[in-house]
Design a protein around this motif. Sequence first.
Motif, PDB file in Angstrom:
ATOM      1  N   THR A 195       0.826  -1.222   0.000  1.00  0.00           N
ATOM      2  CA  THR A 195       0.000   0.000   0.000  1.00  0.00           C
ATOM      3  C   THR A 195       0.852   1.261   0.000  1.00  0.00           C
ATOM      4  N   GLU A 196       2.174   1.123   0.124  1.00  0.00           N
ATOM      5  CA  GLU A 196       3.052   2.285   0.186  1.00  0.00           C
ATOM      6  C   GLU A 196       3.114   2.995  -1.163  1.00  0.00           C
ATOM      7  N   SER A 197       3.445   4.287  -1.121  1.00  0.00           N
ATOM      8  CA  SER A 197       3.572   5.079  -2.347  1.00  0.00           C
ATOM      9  C   SER A 197       4.977   5.017  -2.914  1.00  0.00           C
ATOM     10  N   ALA A 198       5.970   4.693  -2.104  1.00  0.00           N
ATOM     11  CA  ALA A 198       7.352   4.613  -2.565  1.00  0.00           C
ATOM     12  C   ALA A 198       8.085   3.583  -1.725  1.00  0.00           C
ATOM     13  N   ILE A 199       9.194   3.082  -2.218  1.00  0.00           N
ATOM     14  CA  ILE A 199       9.914   2.035  -1.492  1.00  0.00           C
ATOM     15  C   ILE A 199      10.563   2.577  -0.231  1.00  0.00           C
ATOM     16  N   THR A 200      10.770   3.870  -0.180  1.00  0.00           N
ATOM     17  CA  THR A 200      11.360   4.431   1.040  1.00  0.00           C
ATOM     18  C   THR A 200      10.385   4.394   2.203  1.00  0.00           C
ATOM     19  N   GLU A 201       9.095   4.125   1.920  1.00  0.00           N
ATOM     20  CA  GLU A 201       8.114   3.971   2.981  1.00  0.00           C
ATOM     21  C   GLU A 201       8.058   2.534   3.497  1.00  0.00           C
ATOM     22  N   CYS A 202       8.752   1.635   2.782  1.00  0.00           N
ATOM     23  CA  CYS A 202       8.795   0.235   3.207  1.00  0.00           C
ATOM     24  C   CYS A 202       9.899   0.039   4.225  1.00  0.00           C
ATOM     25  N   THR A 203       9.929  -1.129   4.835  1.00  0.00           N
ATOM     26  CA  THR A 203      11.003  -1.508   5.745  1.00  0.00           C
ATOM     27  C   THR A 203      12.120  -2.140   4.937  1.00  0.00           C
ATOM     28  N   TYR A 204      13.369  -1.701   5.183  1.00  0.00           N
ATOM     29  CA  TYR A 204      14.473  -2.224   4.386  1.00  0.00           C
ATOM     30  C   TYR A 204      15.746  -2.166   5.192  1.00  0.00           C
ATOM     31  N   THR A 205      16.761  -2.824   4.729  1.00  0.00           N
ATOM     32  CA  THR A 205      18.060  -2.851   5.397  1.00  0.00           C
ATOM     33  C   THR A 205      18.798  -1.550   5.122  1.00  0.00           C
ATOM     34  N   ALA A 206      19.937  -1.424   5.784  1.00  0.00           N
ATOM     35  CA  ALA A 206      20.767  -0.235   5.578  1.00  0.00           C
ATOM     36  C   ALA A 206      21.170  -0.134   4.124  1.00  0.00           C
ATOM     37  N   VAL A 207      21.174   1.081   3.587  1.00  0.00           N
ATOM     38  CA  VAL A 207      21.544   1.295   2.196  1.00  0.00           C
ATOM     39  C   VAL A 207      23.059   1.338   2.098  1.00  0.00           C
ATOM     40  N   LYS A 208      23.649   0.266   1.581  1.00  0.00           N
ATOM     41  CA  LYS A 208      25.089   0.186   1.399  1.00  0.00           C
ATOM     42  C   LYS A 208      25.385  -0.882   0.357  1.00  0.00           C
ATOM     43  N   ASP A 209      26.587  -0.973  -0.083  1.00  0.00           N
ATOM     44  CA  ASP A 209      26.977  -1.975  -1.076  1.00  0.00           C
ATOM     45  C   ASP A 209      27.181  -3.318  -0.376  1.00  0.00           C
ATOM     46  N   TYR A 210      26.359  -4.291  -0.745  1.00  0.00           N
ATOM     47  CA  TYR A 210      26.406  -5.598  -0.075  1.00  0.00           C
ATOM     48  C   TYR A 210      27.287  -6.614  -0.802  1.00  0.00           C
ATOM     49  N   ARG A 211      27.956  -6.205  -1.851  1.00  0.00           N
ATOM     50  CA  ARG A 211      28.832  -7.144  -2.546  1.00  0.00           C
ATOM     51  C   ARG A 211      29.962  -7.667  -1.662  1.00  0.00           C
ATOM     52  N   PRO A 212      30.589  -6.819  -0.849  1.00  0.00           N
ATOM     53  CA  PRO A 212      31.651  -7.346   0.017  1.00  0.00           C
ATOM     54  C   PRO A 212      31.162  -8.391   1.008  1.00  0.00           C
ATOM     55  N   GLU A 213      29.852  -8.449   1.281  1.00  0.00           N
ATOM     56  CA  GLU A 213      29.319  -9.418   2.238  1.00  0.00           C
ATOM     57  C   GLU A 213      28.861 -10.715   1.559  1.00  0.00           C
ATOM     58  N   GLY A 214      29.197 -10.889   0.306  1.00  0.00           N
ATOM     59  CA  GLY A 214      28.914 -12.176  -0.358  1.00  0.00           C
ATOM     60  C   GLY A 214      27.766 -12.170  -1.338  1.00  0.00           C
ATOM     61  N   LEU A 215      27.031 -11.071  -1.489  1.00  0.00           N
ATOM     62  CA  LEU A 215      25.939 -11.039  -2.451  1.00  0.00           C
ATOM     63  C   LEU A 215      26.484 -10.781  -3.859  1.00  0.00           C
TER      64      LEU A 215
END
Length: 1452
Positions: free
Chosen positions: A100-120
Motif C-alpha cells: 500500500t506504500e507510495s514509494a519504497i522508502t516507505e517500506c522496511t528495508y536494510t541499511a543502504v550500502k553496497d552488499y557485494r563485500p558481504e557475499g551477495l
Amino acid sequence: MALGRHLSLRGLCVLLLGTVVGGQDLELRLKDGGRRCEGRVEVKHQGEWGTVNSYKWGLEEATVVCRQLGCGAAVDALQRVHFGSAVGPIWFYAIYCRGTESAITECTYTAVKDYRPEGLSHDQDAGVVCSGFMRLADGDRPCSGRVEVHSGKDWTPVSDGNFTFPTAQVICAELGCGNVVSVLGHVPFRESDGLVWAEEFRCKGEEPELWSCPRVPCPGGTCHHSGAVHVVCSEVRLMKNGSSQCEGQVEMNISGRWRALCASHWSLANANVVCRQLGCGVAISTPRGPHFVEGSDQISTVRFHCSGVESFLWSCPVTALGGPDCSHGNMASVICSGNQTQVLPQCNDSMSERAGSVVSEEIAPYCSDSRQLRLVDGDSPCAGRVEILDQGSWGTICDDGWDLDDARVVCRQLGCGEALNATGSAHFGAGSGPIWLNDLNCTGNESHVWNCPSRGWGRHDCRHKEDAGVICSEFLALRMVSEDQQCAGWLEVFYNGTWGSVCRSPMEDITVSIICSQLGCGDSGSLNSSVALREGFRPRWVDGIRCRNTDTSLWQCPSDHWNYTSCSPKEEAYISCAGSRQLRLVDGGGPCAGRVEILDQGSWGTICDDSWDLDDARVVCRQLGCGGALNALQFAGLGQGSGPIWLDELNCGGKESHVWRCPSQGWGRHDCGHAEDAGIICSGFVRLAGGEGPCSGRVEVHSGEDWTPVSDGNFTFPTAQVICAELRCGKAVSVLGHVPFRESDGRVWAEEFRCEGEEPKLWSCPRVPCPGGTCHHSGAAQVVCSVYAEVRLMTNGSSQCEGQVEMNISGRWRALCASHWSLANANVVCRQLSCGVAISTPRGPRFVEGGDQISTVRFHCSGAESFLWTCPVTALGGLDCSHGNMASVICSGNQTQALPQCNDSLSEPAGSAASEESAPYCSDSRQLRLVDGGGPCAGRVEILDQGSWGTICDDGWDLDDARVVCRQLGCGEALNATRSAQFGVGSGPIWLDDLNCTGNESLVWRCPSRGWGRHDCRHKEDAGVICSEFLALRMVSEDQECTGWLEVFYNGIWGSVCRSPMEDITMSMICRQLGCGDSGSLNSSVGLREGSRPHWVDGIQCRKTDTSLWQCPSDPWNYNSCSPKEEAYISCAGRRPKSCPTAASCTDREKLRLRGGDSECSGRVEVWHSGSWGTVCDDSWSLAEAEVVCQQLGCGQALEAMRAATFGPGNGSIWLDEVRCGGRESSLWDCAAEPWGQSDCKHEEDAGVRCSGARTTLSLNTAGTRTTSNPLPGIFSLPGVLCLILGSLLFLVLIILVTQLLRWRAKHRALSSYEDALAEAVYEELDYLMTQKEGLLGSPGFLSDGEDNDSRSAPEAPDQRTDAPGEDYDDAEEVPVPGAPPASQGSKEEVLPEKEYGMRSSQKRSSLNVSREEANTGEGEESPWLLQGDKGDPEYDDVELSVQGTSTVTFW
C-alpha cells in the motif's frame, strides 16, 4: 553459509534499522526491460545506480515500485537476474512492503550500502513487470481502443471531455502505434467502470509518454464528458519523395521505425484497404519498384492477407514469420483514387479477362462491387475451402476442372504466395450457401478469380461435396514432435509444403510463451538445450524469431528470412511448455479410443458428459491425430476415471484445435461425478483395409470426414514400418503397389509420407504435398504386417544357413518347438534366408546349448512359400516343449549340392523308418495340401505336380497313409482317413492310387503305390484326412444362437475352454469367428455345467494381429486345463434366439426369398449366407434358373426371368453370380455358380423372377413327402387339369399304335440279322469282362467301381499301366439280384455305391457343403469324426457340420 548466518543473526535488527533510516529520497528506475515499465529494479544512491537483492521479493514490493514509477499495476515480481546481470553496487539487501506504500522508502528495508563485500552477487537482482500507466482497451487490436490509465489500484477510463488530438498522438507514439487516425468520443463506459479519471491531460504532442504530460484536475473532481474516449492509431503511410499523399510507396511504422513493405505478397485487396484507411478512396493500381521514392528506409517482409473490404490494414490477417528476401527494387506501392470522382468499372457476371492474357495487378483496377474472397476451415488464411462473398452471401466454387492454374489466381489474390495444391471433393469440408462458379478455366495470370472464364456466375450442376480448396505456400502450421509428450518436443513449422525445424536463437521468453499458448500448452515454457542431437535430416526453416507483446500468434512475430538451412542441427529448438496440458484416451484398448482425460497442474482429470456430442469428439480425435469421431460415449461408457473433472457443458463447433479451447462452463467448474465421464471412439488416422484382418490391406488415412486411399507413388518401407507399429501389428513384411482402387474411391490422398521408420505414429511423419495436388501412382499402396516377420538359424551364437530355428515374436527371440516342425516348413525358412533348400531337420540341442524361451507356434507350410509368415499358423494350445525338442534346419546354403530328383519311382522301402531328420528335400516342385475341410489340418488330400493340383484315390486308403500326410503338413497325428470324397469331389488329375504307406515315410509320394498318375478311379473316391491339429469352435446352448458354453474340437473330441484371462480382444475374436458380432462378455453367473468333458485350453491371449482364435497364444493343450467352475460361458453382442434363417436347421427354402415385387411370388431374388441376406447377379440368369427358384418357393412355374434390378437394387452382399441351372433342380443350391461372394457385378444387375402362382406352404411329413395347402390358380384349375389328362391319354394311345406297327414290320424284314447282332454283343461283353479280370488279378482293391479290397500286394511295375474304363461304362449301375447279398458285404470298410445325382459336379462349390438335415448326435455323444454323415444317404457329401443345441461351428 555466510548468507544464512547473516539472516539468522540480524532478523529483527534489520527491520528496526530500516525503519530508522526510512524517508530517504531515492531515485528509482527499471532497466533493460525493453520499455519504461518493466526491467531490473535500480536505485540511485550517492549519485550511483545500484540494484536490489531479490530476497523475499514479491508482488507487494513490485506493486510499490510500479506505483512509484506511474507504471500501473504489478504484473510480475522477478528474481534471479531475469533482465540480465548489472554492474555496480547492490544497495539493498532486503525490502519488505505491505503493497500500500507510495514509494519504497516507505517500506522496511536494510541499511543502504553496497552488499557485494558481504557475499551477495548480481545473480539475485530483483526485477519487475508493470502493466504500464496507459493502455488502449477493448479495441480490435493493440493500437486501437478505449483510453484507460492505471490509478495504482485499477484501470480507469479517460473521459472524452477536453481530450485533445496531441494527447492521442502521445498515446500512439508511446505504444509504438504510429500516427493518430481518429479520436472518437461518446464511447459507452463498461458496466464495471465505477469511476472516471479525474484529470484532463494537456499534452503538446512531443512528450515521450502520457505520464509526462501536464495534467489539470477536473473541477469538483468530476470531468465533463459524454462518454469514454476511443483512439485509433495508424502505422501506415504512402510516401512520394518525402511527402505523404494518396499515392506512393507503402510504409508502416513498426516498433517506432518506418519501414517499406515488400511487394512479393502485396495484393490489390491490401492496397484497397490502405486507401480506405488513409481516406484516399479506393486503389486504382499497385505499381512495383522504386517508382515514388529514391532509396528508402529498411524493408519489412510482413505479409497482409486482406479481403479488400477491411477498414484498417491491421484488421487483415498478417504473417511476419520468415518471409522472402526483398530488394529495394521490389517494394509495394499504391495509387489511390484520392478525391477524384473516378467511376471504377462495375464487376458483373460477364466480366472476365481474355484467355491467355497476362493481366497483372499492377494495372488492373479494383472493381466497385463488394465481392470478397477467403479461405476457410484450413486453420490458416492461406489454406482452406475457397469462398466468395456476393450479394450478401458466402458461396463456394465447384471442383469441375479445378486445377493449379485456378489455385494460383486465388493464392496471389489473397497474398498467400504460390499455389501448392488444388484440392477437390470438399477436402476442407463441405460448405453451404450458393455455388458461385463452376468449370473454371483460369490461365493463372488473372487478377481476380471471378475474372476467369467459367460456365457463368451462379451456374453449375454440382453439390457442396465437390467444393474446391487450395493450399498456398504461405500456409503455416506448428507442431511439437515427441514420442510420448504433447507439450514438449522438437518445434517444427510447416512452410512451402514441408515440415521443418525452428532454430532457437534468440528465442526469448515472450516467444516461447506465444508458441506454448498457440499450441494450447499453457502460457509459458523454456528451451531445453540438454537434449541430444536430433537424428535425421529436415529443413531448418527459420531463425531469429523475436515476438512482441502485440503479437497474438507466432506468425505475426518478425524473424529472419525463410531459409532451408537457417542454422546447424545442434541449434534446433526443443521446447518444454511449463503449464502444459496434455490429452489422452484411456481404457479403450488403443490410443484412439477411451475415456477422455486431460493433464493439468500435474493431475489427470476427466470431462463431464453434459452436452457431450460428436462435435466435441471430433476436436479430440483431430487433436490426437486419430482421424474422425465414430462415437461420443456418455455415462462412463469406458469406465470411471479419478481425480478432477476439468470441463463440463462443452460446446465445441468441431473445428477447434484443442478441446480446452471450446466454450464450456469454465475450467474446473462442474456439477458432475465420475459416473458421467465422457469417452470417444475415433476411427484412427490410418488403417489397412480390404485384407484378411486389421494387419494387412490397402493403406487408407482418415481426412476427418472419410477414409482416403494412399497411392503407391514414393511409398516407402519405413512408412510401412511406422504403420505396422502404430496398429500394433508387428513389423512390415511386404509393401505392394498396383493395387486397384475401390470403385467408391473418389480421390487419393494428396500427400506423400516421408517417415524415417522411428516415428510413433503416421500422423507424426513429415509429409510433402504431391505436385499439382495429384500423386503419381499406379494404384493404391498395400502393406502386410506380421508378428512373425523375422527368423534366423542359430549355431552357438552365430546366424548361418544351418542351426536352431528362432523367431522374433513381440521383440523377443524364441526357439520353435520341433513337435510339429516339417521339412516343408524348413524349406521355406531356407528360402527366406537365401540359404537354398532344406536338406534335413535334425532335432534336439544340436546347435545351441541352452537357448532362449521356446514358442509352440505351429506353421503349416506347403513348402513353396517364400516367407514363413505366409504359411497358415496355429498358436492356440500346443504341446509342452522341452529344450531337447527344438526345431533345427540344415540348408543347402551356397553348396552346389545335387538334391535327389522327385520322380514316379522314388519310394522308400516298405517298413523303413525314414524320418524327416535325415530325408533330403527333393528338388521338384511337388506340394501337399488339404482343402475344403475348413482348415489346413483337415480336408481332401491334394498334390501339386507339373502345375496341376490333383487328388489321391481312396483304394486302400487307411490311417497309415493319413499319418504320413498329417506329419508332412505339421498337423500332428492322424485321427481319421476319410474316403468316398467325404470333403467333396476334387478336379484335375488323380495322382496316386492303391497307396500302401507304412506310416513312417517322410513324404506321401514316397509310399508304395500303383504308380504316379495310374489309377482306375473317379473323383467321387477322393481321399481325405483329419489330423489331431484340426480345430473347430462352437457354442453350446439350448435356445440361443450366440450365447453358450464355449467348446473347441481338438484331438478328435469336443471339450470346453477355460475363461482365464479372456480379455475383450479375445472375446471379440471368438464372437467374430462364430459370426456373432464384434464383441462379447463372459457370464460368470450361470450355474455349474453338468456332465464331464475335457477342459482343453486356458490362458488364451489374443493379439490385434491375430485373425482367428487359432492364432492366439495360450497355455499348452491339457485334458484338465482348469476346474469345471472355470469353463467359459460367453454372450456375444449379436446373440439371438435360434430361428430361421439363423438356425442351423433351416431348409433351403427358408434361405431363399423374393423382395420388392407386387406379390409373394415375384421380386428380387435374395439368399441367406454367412449370416446375412444378399442378392444374385443376373449374369447367365434365364428362365431355367427362375424355374428352380419358383419351384423351390412353391410358387408354381416361372413366367419371367427378370434382370437389371427390375424390382429395384438390393443391398449388402451379392452372394451368387453366373448361376447355371438345368431347370429341374430341387434347390438353387444344386445349380452351378461362382464361389460364394465372388462376383463382378453391382446391385444394378440384381436378378429377379415372376412366378405363375401364389406362394404355397410346404411341409415335410413323417414319410418325407411334401404336401400342399393351397391349390394353384390359372391353368391348374379343374377344367384345365381334365383337358390335360384327356389330351395326354390320346397322345399315348397314338404312340403305342405307331410303335407296334414299326416293330411288326422290322421283325419280318430283318429277323435273322437281328439275332446275329445280339449274339455278337453278348460275346463282346463277356470278352471285355474277362480281360479286365485277368489284368487286375494281381492288383488289390479292384472288384467294381466303388468297392474296396484291403488285401495288399507289391506295387504294379511302371510299364504295366492299365487304363480305367470309359466314363460311360463306369456310369452303368449294378442291378442287385433278389435274394443275393450285396457285393460290398465282404469288408467292414467297404462303402455302398452312391447315386451320382447326390454329388455336386461344379468344382467351384469348393466350400464345405451344408446338408438339408441335421446330424443329431446330441451334446454328449462323440462320433468318430464330427463331420461324419450317413453314407447310405444319396446326398452324403452334403452332411451338415452341427449337432443339436449348438451354434454355428467354425473350423481350422
